[in-house]
Design a protein around this motif. Structure first.
Motif, short mmCIF file in Angstrom:
data_model
loop_
_atom_site.label_atom_id
_atom_site.label_comp_id
_atom_site.label_asym_id
_atom_site.label_seq_id
_atom_site.Cartn_x
_atom_site.Cartn_y
_atom_site.Cartn_z
N ALA A 16 0.70 -4.81 -10.88
CA ALA A 16 -0.19 -3.70 -11.26
C ALA A 16 0.42 -2.35 -10.89
N VAL A 17 1.03 -2.27 -9.72
CA VAL A 17 1.64 -1.01 -9.29
C VAL A 17 2.90 -0.73 -10.11
N ASP A 18 3.69 -1.77 -10.37
CA ASP A 18 4.92 -1.60 -11.15
C ASP A 18 4.65 -0.99 -12.52
N GLN A 19 3.55 -1.39 -13.14
CA GLN A 19 3.24 -0.86 -14.46
C GLN A 19 2.99 0.64 -14.39
N ARG A 75 -6.58 -0.24 -12.01
CA ARG A 75 -6.13 -1.64 -11.94
C ARG A 75 -5.33 -1.87 -10.66
N ALA A 76 -4.47 -0.93 -10.31
CA ALA A 76 -3.69 -1.06 -9.08
C ALA A 76 -4.61 -1.07 -7.86
N HIS A 77 -5.62 -0.21 -7.89
CA HIS A 77 -6.60 -0.18 -6.79
C HIS A 77 -7.32 -1.52 -6.66
N ASP A 78 -7.75 -2.08 -7.78
CA ASP A 78 -8.44 -3.37 -7.76
C ASP A 78 -7.53 -4.48 -7.24
N ALA A 120 0.83 -1.21 0.00
CA ALA A 120 0.00 0.00 0.00
C ALA A 120 0.86 1.26 0.00
N THR A 121 1.96 1.27 0.74
CA THR A 121 2.82 2.45 0.73
C THR A 121 3.54 2.59 -0.61
N TYR A 122 3.86 1.47 -1.23
CA TYR A 122 4.45 1.52 -2.57
C TYR A 122 3.42 2.05 -3.57
N GLN A 123 2.18 1.61 -3.46
CA GLN A 123 1.12 2.10 -4.34
C GLN A 123 0.96 3.62 -4.17
N ALA A 124 1.00 4.09 -2.94
CA ALA A 124 0.87 5.52 -2.68
C ALA A 124 2.02 6.30 -3.31
N ALA A 125 3.19 5.71 -3.36
CA ALA A 125 4.33 6.38 -3.98
C ALA A 125 4.25 6.33 -5.50
N ALA A 126 3.71 5.24 -6.03
CA ALA A 126 3.61 5.11 -7.48
C ALA A 126 2.50 5.98 -8.07
#
Length: 94
Positions: free
Chosen positions: A66-69, A75-78, A17-23
């Motif tokens: 999904a986050v890496d892309q 999509r990342a949220h899902d 989740a913290t990585y997603q927030a950064a991405a």
């Protein structure tokens, strides 16, 4: 091992989740590239932990992909939602 695995699963959820927030930052220049890379590294290390339940490991891999892309925030949220549910299901079914 159950409580330990729950803790690892929780750590995976938080780190991804913290990585997603950064991405996908809320502001245009809210996160530096170095911070994003650091959060990515932590997420990958935690997700590689051998004590992680298989169901959570699979969902975590999908979320990381999904986050890496970094293109489709929906999509990342899902994928993060699926990871959250995998962690929840592990807690309730063990």
């Amino acid at each position: 091992m159950g409580g330990y695995a729950e803790g690892v699963a929780d750590a995976v959820l938080v780190s991804v989740a913290t990585y997603q927030a950064a991405a996908f930052p809320l502001t245009a220049f809210g996160v530096s590239e170095e911070e994003r890379d650091a959060r990515r590294g932590v997420a990958y290390r935690v997700c590689a932990h051998e004590g992680l339940p298989q169901s959570v490991r699979v969902s975590a891999a999908a979320a990381l992909e999904a986050v890496d892309q970094g293109v489709d925030a929906g999509r990342a949220h899902d994928a993060m939602k699926a990871l959250s549910l995998a962690v929840y299901d592990y807690r309730t079914n063990r």
